[in-house]
Design a protein around this motif. Structure first.
Motif, PDB file in Angstrom:
ATOM      1  N   PHE A 149       0.837  -1.188   0.000  1.00  0.00           N
ATOM      2  CA  PHE A 149       0.000   0.000   0.000  1.00  0.00           C
ATOM      3  C   PHE A 149       0.886   1.257   0.000  1.00  0.00           C
ATOM      4  O   PHE A 149       0.671   2.199  -0.754  1.00  0.00           O
ATOM      5  N   GLY A 150       1.925   1.229   0.863  1.00  0.00           N
ATOM      6  CA  GLY A 150       2.827   2.379   0.998  1.00  0.00           C
ATOM      7  C   GLY A 150       3.544   2.678  -0.295  1.00  0.00           C
ATOM      8  O   GLY A 150       3.662   3.847  -0.695  1.00  0.00           O
ATOM      9  N   ASN A 151       4.016   1.635  -0.972  1.00  0.00           N
ATOM     10  CA  ASN A 151       4.748   1.869  -2.218  1.00  0.00           C
ATOM     11  C   ASN A 151       3.841   2.384  -3.325  1.00  0.00           C
ATOM     12  O   ASN A 151       4.249   3.231  -4.123  1.00  0.00           O
ATOM     13  N   LEU A 152       2.614   1.880  -3.349  1.00  0.00           N
ATOM     14  CA  LEU A 152       1.652   2.401  -4.331  1.00  0.00           C
ATOM     15  C   LEU A 152       1.403   3.888  -4.058  1.00  0.00           C
ATOM     16  O   LEU A 152       1.342   4.711  -4.968  1.00  0.00           O
ATOM     17  N   LEU A 153       1.301   4.205  -2.776  1.00  0.00           N
ATOM     18  CA  LEU A 153       1.049   5.591  -2.371  1.00  0.00           C
ATOM     19  C   LEU A 153       2.225   6.482  -2.758  1.00  0.00           C
ATOM     20  O   LEU A 153       2.039   7.591  -3.282  1.00  0.00           O
ATOM     21  N   LEU A 154       3.441   5.981  -2.524  1.00  0.00           N
ATOM     22  CA  LEU A 154       4.644   6.757  -2.855  1.00  0.00           C
ATOM     23  C   LEU A 154       4.695   7.023  -4.360  1.00  0.00           C
ATOM     24  O   LEU A 154       4.954   8.152  -4.801  1.00  0.00           O
ATOM     25  N   MET A 155       4.385   5.964  -5.120  1.00  0.00           N
ATOM     26  CA  MET A 155       4.407   6.097  -6.578  1.00  0.00           C
ATOM     27  C   MET A 155       3.370   7.132  -7.029  1.00  0.00           C
ATOM     28  O   MET A 155       3.681   8.029  -7.823  1.00  0.00           O
ATOM     29  N   ALA A 156       2.171   7.001  -6.467  1.00  0.00           N
ATOM     30  CA  ALA A 156       1.103   7.941  -6.842  1.00  0.00           C
ATOM     31  C   ALA A 156       1.504   9.357  -6.440  1.00  0.00           C
ATOM     32  O   ALA A 156       1.302  10.319  -7.203  1.00  0.00           O
ATOM     33  N   GLY A 157       2.108   9.493  -5.234  1.00  0.00           N
ATOM     34  CA  GLY A 157       2.530  10.816  -4.741  1.00  0.00           C
ATOM     35  C   GLY A 157       3.518  11.449  -5.706  1.00  0.00           C
ATOM     36  O   GLY A 157       3.397  12.637  -6.049  1.00  0.00           O
ATOM     37  N   ILE A 158       4.501  10.661  -6.175  1.00  0.00           N
ATOM     38  CA  ILE A 158       5.521  11.196  -7.087  1.00  0.00           C
ATOM     39  C   ILE A 158       4.868  11.676  -8.384  1.00  0.00           C
ATOM     40  O   ILE A 158       5.130  12.783  -8.863  1.00  0.00           O
ATOM     41  N   ILE A 159       3.979  10.838  -8.929  1.00  0.00           N
ATOM     42  CA  ILE A 159       3.324  11.202 -10.204  1.00  0.00           C
ATOM     43  C   ILE A 159       2.509  12.488 -10.030  1.00  0.00           C
ATOM     44  O   ILE A 159       2.569  13.397 -10.864  1.00  0.00           O
ATOM     45  N   VAL A 160       1.761  12.549  -8.922  1.00  0.00           N
ATOM     46  CA  VAL A 160       0.932  13.747  -8.690  1.00  0.00           C
ATOM     47  C   VAL A 160       1.823  14.979  -8.610  1.00  0.00           C
ATOM     48  O   VAL A 160       1.550  16.025  -9.235  1.00  0.00           O
ATOM     49  N   LEU A 161       2.951  14.876  -7.850  1.00  0.00           N
ATOM     50  CA  LEU A 161       3.834  16.041  -7.710  1.00  0.00           C
ATOM     51  C   LEU A 161       4.461  16.425  -9.055  1.00  0.00           C
ATOM     52  O   LEU A 161       4.661  17.603  -9.338  1.00  0.00           O
ATOM     53  N   LEU A 162       4.754  15.399  -9.891  1.00  0.00           N
ATOM     54  CA  LEU A 162       5.319  15.707 -11.215  1.00  0.00           C
ATOM     55  C   LEU A 162       4.282  16.405 -12.092  1.00  0.00           C
ATOM     56  O   LEU A 162       4.600  17.347 -12.813  1.00  0.00           O
ATOM     57  N   PHE A 163       3.028  15.942 -12.003  1.00  0.00           N
ATOM     58  CA  PHE A 163       1.948  16.609 -12.748  1.00  0.00           C
ATOM     59  C   PHE A 163       1.828  18.064 -12.312  1.00  0.00           C
ATOM     60  O   PHE A 163       1.560  18.958 -13.102  1.00  0.00           O
ATOM     61  N   ARG A 164       2.038  18.279 -11.001  1.00  0.00           N
ATOM     62  CA  ARG A 164       1.935  19.633 -10.456  1.00  0.00           C
ATOM     63  C   ARG A 164       2.989  20.550 -11.079  1.00  0.00           C
ATOM     64  O   ARG A 164       2.775  21.741 -11.284  1.00  0.00           O
ATOM     65  N   GLU A 165       4.184  19.949 -11.356  1.00  0.00           N
ATOM     66  CA  GLU A 165       5.251  20.757 -11.954  1.00  0.00           C
ATOM     67  C   GLU A 165       4.908  21.104 -13.392  1.00  0.00           C
ATOM     68  O   GLU A 165       5.004  22.240 -13.800  1.00  0.00           O
ATOM     69  N   TRP A 167       2.374  19.213 -16.787  1.00  0.00           N
ATOM     70  CA  TRP A 167       1.585  18.032 -17.192  1.00  0.00           C
ATOM     71  C   TRP A 167       2.355  17.115 -18.132  1.00  0.00           C
ATOM     72  O   TRP A 167       2.166  15.910 -18.136  1.00  0.00           O
ATOM     73  N   ILE A 168       3.297  17.701 -18.933  1.00  0.00           N
ATOM     74  CA  ILE A 168       4.034  16.851 -19.886  1.00  0.00           C
ATOM     75  C   ILE A 168       4.902  15.842 -19.124  1.00  0.00           C
ATOM     76  O   ILE A 168       4.898  14.642 -19.411  1.00  0.00           O
ATOM     77  N   ILE A 169       5.647  16.362 -18.101  1.00  0.00           N
ATOM     78  CA  ILE A 169       6.512  15.435 -17.371  1.00  0.00           C
ATOM     79  C   ILE A 169       5.667  14.432 -16.562  1.00  0.00           C
ATOM     80  O   ILE A 169       5.998  13.245 -16.459  1.00  0.00           O
ATOM     81  N   GLY A 170       4.519  14.911 -16.027  1.00  0.00           N
ATOM     82  CA  GLY A 170       3.613  14.018 -15.278  1.00  0.00           C
ATOM     83  C   GLY A 170       3.128  12.889 -16.168  1.00  0.00           C
ATOM     84  O   GLY A 170       3.224  11.704 -15.801  1.00  0.00           O
ATOM     85  N   ALA A 171       2.648  13.239 -17.360  1.00  0.00           N
ATOM     86  CA  ALA A 171       2.107  12.221 -18.268  1.00  0.00           C
ATOM     87  C   ALA A 171       3.221  11.287 -18.723  1.00  0.00           C
ATOM     88  O   ALA A 171       3.050  10.057 -18.776  1.00  0.00           O
ATOM     89  N   GLY A 172       4.417  11.880 -19.004  1.00  0.00           N
ATOM     90  CA  GLY A 172       5.555  11.071 -19.458  1.00  0.00           C
ATOM     91  C   GLY A 172       5.933  10.030 -18.406  1.00  0.00           C
ATOM     92  O   GLY A 172       6.125   8.850 -18.717  1.00  0.00           O
ATOM     93  N   MET A 173       6.031  10.447 -17.150  1.00  0.00           N
ATOM     94  CA  MET A 173       6.458   9.522 -16.116  1.00  0.00           C
ATOM     95  C   MET A 173       5.362   8.503 -15.789  1.00  0.00           C
ATOM     96  O   MET A 173       5.677   7.356 -15.437  1.00  0.00           O
ATOM     97  N   ALA A 174       4.089   8.915 -15.907  1.00  0.00           N
ATOM     98  CA  ALA A 174       2.994   7.952 -15.682  1.00  0.00           C
ATOM     99  C   ALA A 174       3.095   6.842 -16.735  1.00  0.00           C
ATOM    100  O   ALA A 174       2.957   5.655 -16.436  1.00  0.00           O
ATOM    101  N   LEU A 288      14.742  18.316  -9.486  1.00  0.00           N
ATOM    102  CA  LEU A 288      13.604  17.689  -8.781  1.00  0.00           C
ATOM    103  C   LEU A 288      13.041  16.522  -9.599  1.00  0.00           C
ATOM    104  O   LEU A 288      12.778  15.429  -9.079  1.00  0.00           O
ATOM    105  N   ILE A 289      12.891  16.759 -10.906  1.00  0.00           N
ATOM    106  CA  ILE A 289      12.341  15.708 -11.782  1.00  0.00           C
ATOM    107  C   ILE A 289      13.280  14.503 -11.808  1.00  0.00           C
ATOM    108  O   ILE A 289      12.862  13.352 -11.686  1.00  0.00           O
ATOM    109  N   PHE A 290      14.589  14.820 -11.919  1.00  0.00           N
ATOM    110  CA  PHE A 290      15.568  13.733 -11.939  1.00  0.00           C
ATOM    111  C   PHE A 290      15.482  12.920 -10.635  1.00  0.00           C
ATOM    112  O   PHE A 290      15.457  11.688 -10.644  1.00  0.00           O
ATOM    113  N   PHE A 291      15.405  13.630  -9.511  1.00  0.00           N
ATOM    114  CA  PHE A 291      15.351  12.976  -8.205  1.00  0.00           C
ATOM    115  C   PHE A 291      14.112  12.087  -8.095  1.00  0.00           C
ATOM    116  O   PHE A 291      14.168  10.942  -7.667  1.00  0.00           O
ATOM    117  N   TYR A 292      12.961  12.647  -8.494  1.00  0.00           N
ATOM    118  CA  TYR A 292      11.706  11.871  -8.395  1.00  0.00           C
ATOM    119  C   TYR A 292      11.748  10.645  -9.318  1.00  0.00           C
ATOM    120  O   TYR A 292      11.226   9.586  -8.985  1.00  0.00           O
TER     121      TYR A 292
END
Ligand SMILES: Nc1ncnc2c1ncn2[C@@H]1O[C@H](COP(=O)(O)OP(=O)(O)OP(=O)(O)O)[C@@H](O)[C@H]1O
Length: 587
Positions: A149-165, A167-174, A288-292
């Motif tokens: 559950f935690g890892n799914l949450l972490l993954m979702a958290g990263i994607i959401v934060l990338l989308f926040r930066e 949408w192109i990088i968010g969609a790419g990483m998703a 930040l993107i590289f780190f995530y």
């Protein structure tokens, strides 16, 4: 023994197991979940601090905000380490407590199952269930659910934060996450079966070594060392290609992961470079993107291994449920108590078969008064030990009735019955442990004085005094440090300490030296006072003690009666046996 039909594990069965074993740990589980949230939060926050630091530094800001950011970064990193140490401590705690409870339940269940179960299951396979399968569940209980559950949450958290930066990088990483999971699953299809093959070969190899080490004496005595070694080399030769394949499979999986994550990094760099050139993001955001992106590798890998663990747990749960579903046919009776003191023994038309087909005992009748000694005679395989096993309810007869002290033994609890009946077999099991533990079987109610008194009474006084640490002296497993006579006398001592009303003795048929024989004779005389006894007799001297004689022939009672009467009747089988010599005829 009844085995209920096996069903596949539905969610309900998982829930049942979890609620029974994990629910009592709910306090710790809540704490673990909170720690997990804290850890996820800290992992997501730290890159934001670095982004701030880079952007401030690039903009040529003052030193103070940079130092503050650096202190925050170090502080959060330390807290994150601390959180992970505390979480590990608690998750190990939960795993140990829950699996231990399961281990105890399984061990108790196995011990409660009847002899037919134990005869058809090797001790190795039971150890594998009680320990191996339970160990496979440790991760499932401790952390799998929370971590999945935690890892799914972490993954979702990263994607959401990338989308926040952006949408192109968010969609790419998703897209990258979906691609990575698919690729890693795809390569597993090739790698996993070869690993399973290797593990199977390994298990067979260790089984082979264990079995042959145990049988070392027989192998040497039969001059079979060369053949065994030949088989050993053949097995090793078969294992080499499996090992090479398994490691190539492992390598392929590993390389695929590296390749997929390198692609992910390349994509993140590409998109970041584009966004930076078009001035949509700062240099700090590029970092930040590289780190995530780097951080994404962890949950993807973890989810993969957790899915594997879940598959293993599923197989273990099936096997554990199957074992729990196996019920003993020998059940406790309503709990009638047996009288104290010597017990009368009655067999009424007892017929018994091990396999439900060919009867081993046929219409056996016996009447032994309290305090009497029965000499049980018969050729090897005639059913003597089987009568003893029925008296202890290791098995129940298909028809007829067995009574002790006038009570049908099916009406007592098994514990009550086995408290009143003691069995001394030829195979005396000495366990690795102290003399005390070997004699009392861990019953702390028996005092040291009682033990020493019994040892002295049985003529083991000087042996006991020679023991360097008294009752705390360790005995080697299998009784290697004892003579056959001493081991036999220790087995008698066990019986004396439990004070049973009926003793069943399978007398040692091998000859002992005259001195030991004398000591044993004396001990037997003591054993028989104030007790009823059934003695599977191999020696003339022993038969002379019997009040009653029963001769079995192929499961039938061939002859029975009072000893003096049978001995006096020249036509009786017993008097013929006496004339010929028991050992020559019976053994
Ligand atoms: N667990 C078992 N399952 C199936 N058959 C069994 C089992 N134990 C014993 N038997 C069979 O039952 C018969 C009687 O065995 P039992 O051990 O009672 O003989 P015995 O008279 O005590 O022999 P011995 O003097 O050699 O100990 C034998 O044919 C034996 O092969």
């Amino acid at each position: 023994m009844k085995v209920k039909p096996k069903k596949s594990n539905s969610m309900g069965q998982y829930a049942e197991l979890l609620s029974r074993y994990l629910f009592p740990q709910k306090g710790t589980l809540v704490l673990l979940t909170l720690l997990l949230f804290a850890s996820i939060g800290l992992q997501l926050v730290n890159p934001q601090i670095i982004r701030y630091f880079i952007d401030q530094a690039q903009a040529g800001s003052a030193m103070q905000p940079l130092i503050t950011a650096a202190i925050f970064f170090i502080g959060f990193s330390l807290v994150q380490q601390l959180v992970s140490v505390i979480a590990t401590y608690y998750s190990e705690n939960v795993a140990w407590k829950t699996t231990n409870k399961l281990r105890v339940d399984l061990a108790a269940h196995c011990l409660s199952l009847d002899m037919s179960f134990h005869k058809s299951h090797t001790s190795g396979s039971l150890i594998e269930r009680v320990d191996g399968d339970v160990n496979a569940l440790a991760n499932f209980f401790s952390s799998m659910i929370i971590h999945l559950f935690g890892n799914l949450l972490l993954m979702a958290g990263i994607i959401v934060l990338l989308f926040r930066e952006n949408w192109i990088i968010g969609a790419g990483m998703a897209f990258f996450v979906v691609f990575a999971v698919f690729m890693i699953q795809w390569i597993r299809k090739f790698a996993v079966p070869v690993w399973a093959g290797w593990r199977q070969a390994n298990a067979e190899f260790y089984g082979f070594i264990g079995e042959h080490l145990e049988g070392t004496e027989d192998i040497r005595a039969n001059g079979a060392v060369g053949f065994v070694m030949n088989r050993f080399y053949t097995m090793l030769r078969k294992m080499l290609p499996l090992r090479v394949k398994a490691f190539l499979g492992f390598c392929a999986m590993w390389n695929m992961s590296i390749f997929v994550f390198a692609l992910g990094n390349a994509m993140a760099f590409g998109i970041s470079a584009y966004l930076w050139y078009s001035q949509n993001i700062s240099l700090g955001t590029v970092y930040l993107i590289f780190f995530y992106t780097e951080l994404l590798a962890k949950p993807i890998e973890k989810i993969r291994t957790q899915m594997e663990d879940l598959q293993k747990a599923d197989a273990s749960i099936s096997r554990i449920r199957e074992l729990f579903a196996t019920q003993s046919e020998i059940k406790d009776g309503p709990g009638v108590l047996l009288p104290k003191g010597p017990l009368s023994v009655e067999f009424r038309d007892v017929t018994f078969s091990y396999d439900g087909d060919q009867p081993t005992l046929k219409g056996v009748e016996l009447n032994l008064k309290p305090g009497e000694v029965l000499g049980l005679l018969g050729r090897t395989g005639s059913g003597k030990s089987t009568m003893a096993r029925l008296l202890l309810r290791f098995y129940d007869p298909q028809s007829g009735m067995i009574a002790l002290g006038g009570t049908d033994i099916r009406n007592c609890t098994l514990a009550e019955l086995r408290k009143h009946v003691a069995l001394v077999t030829q195979n005396i099991e000495i366990m690795q442990g102290t003399i005390r533990d070997n004699l009392t079987f861990y019953d702390h109610a028996i005092t040291d004085k009682e033990i020493v008194d019994v040892l002295t009474e049985l003529g083991l006084g000087s042996w006991y005094e020679s023991m360097p640490e008294g009752l705390d002296t360790m005995l080697a497993s299998g009784g290697g440090s004892l003579s056959a006579g001493e081991a036999q006398l220790l087995a008698f001592a066990r019986v004396f300490l439990t004070k049973p009303g009926l003793v069943i003795m399978d007398e040692a048929s091998s000859r002992l030296d005259p001195l030991t024989e004398q000591r044993i004779e004396k001990a037997v005389s003591k054993l028989l006072t104030e007790r009823s006894c059934i003695m599977i007799a191999h020696r003339l001297a022993t038969v002379q003690r019997a009040d009653h004689i029963l001769i079995l022939d192929n499961g039938h009672v061939m002859e029975t009666g009072r000893r003096e009467q049978l001995a006096a009747d020249p036509n009786s089988r017993f008097s013929q046996l006496l004339a010929t010599g028991l050992e020559e005829v019976l053994v």
